[in-house]
Design a protein around this motif. Structure first.
Motif: not given
Ligand code: FES
Ligand code: FES
Length: 170
Positions: A70, A68, A48-51, A53-58
Motif C-alpha cells: 500500500c 508494504r 488492504v487494511g489501513c493503507e 503502512g501501519v497494519c501490515g496486512a498488505c
C-alpha cells in the motif's frame, strides 16, 4: 477562476512480475501496488487494511524483502520480483512451511491479517531458520492482528521454522 477537471484519468502501461508470472496492465499512475495486485491482476490474497503502512496486512515480498504494497505505486514495481501470499505455496500446490504452521497452530482466526503475516514470516525464517520466541516476536512486530492475540502466531513462527528445517533435511 475555476479550473476544469479532467474527465478521465491518464493511464500508463505497467509490466509486473508476480509469483513468477509477467502481467501487463494499464493503470493510472497513482494506482497503488496493493490495488493493482487485487483489482487489475486478481490476486486478492493481498489484503488492504489501513493503507498507511501501519497494519501490515498488505505485506508482500519485493525481491524477497517484506514490503508494504500500500506504500508503493504499481509503476514503481516494474523491475522487481513480487511475491504475494499466493506465491508461497510449493510448486506442487502443497502448503509452504508457514502456511502449514498456521494451520497446525491455529495461527489465524478471521484471517484478515494472515497474508501479511505469512509473507513476513516466510522471509523471516529464510533469514533466521532457527528463531527463538523473542526472535519470533521481533519478526512479526510490524504486523497487526485484531482477533487472535499473538500467542498462536508466535507458535506458528516457531513451527514454521521447524517444518522448514525438516524439509531442508529431507
Ligand atoms: S494496508 Fe498496507 S500496511 Fe495496512
Ligand atoms: S486473524 Fe483476524 S485480524 Fe488477525
Amino acid at each position: 477562476m475555476t479550473m476544469s477537471e479532467p474527465t478521465s484519468e491518464e493511464t500508463v502501461p505497467v509490466r509486473l512480475h508476480v509469483n513468477g508470472v509477467t502481467h501487463d496492465i494499464v493503470v493510472p499512475p497513482r494506482r497503488l501496488l496493493s490495488d493493482a495486485l487485487r483489482h487489475d491482476i486478481g490476486l486478492t490474497g493481498t489484503h488492504v487494511g489501513c493503507e498507511h503502512g501501519v497494519c501490515g496486512a498488505c505485506t508482500i515480498l519485493v525481491d524477497g524483502a517484506p514490503s508494504r504494497a500500500c506504500l508503493m505505486f504499481a509503476v514503481g514495481a516494474q523491475d522487481v520480483e513480487l511475491t504475494t501470499v499466493e506465491g508461497l505455496t510449493h510448486e506442487d500446490g502443497s502448503l509452504s512451511p508457514v502456511q502449514q504452521a498456521f494451520k497446525d497452530c491455529h495461527g489465524l482466526q478471521c484471517g484478515f491479517c494472515t497474508p501479511g503475516f505469512l509473507t513476513t514470516i516466510a522471509a523471516g525464517i529464510r533469514d533466521n531458520p532457527d528463531p527463538d520466541r523473542e526472535d519470533a516476536r521481533d519478526m512479526i512486530a510490524g504486523n497487526l492482528c485484531r482477533c487472535t492475540g499473538y500467542q498462536n502466531i508466535v507458535a506458528s513462527v516457531l513451527r514454521a521454522a521447524e517444518i522448514q528445517r525438516e524439509e531442508e533435511a529431507s
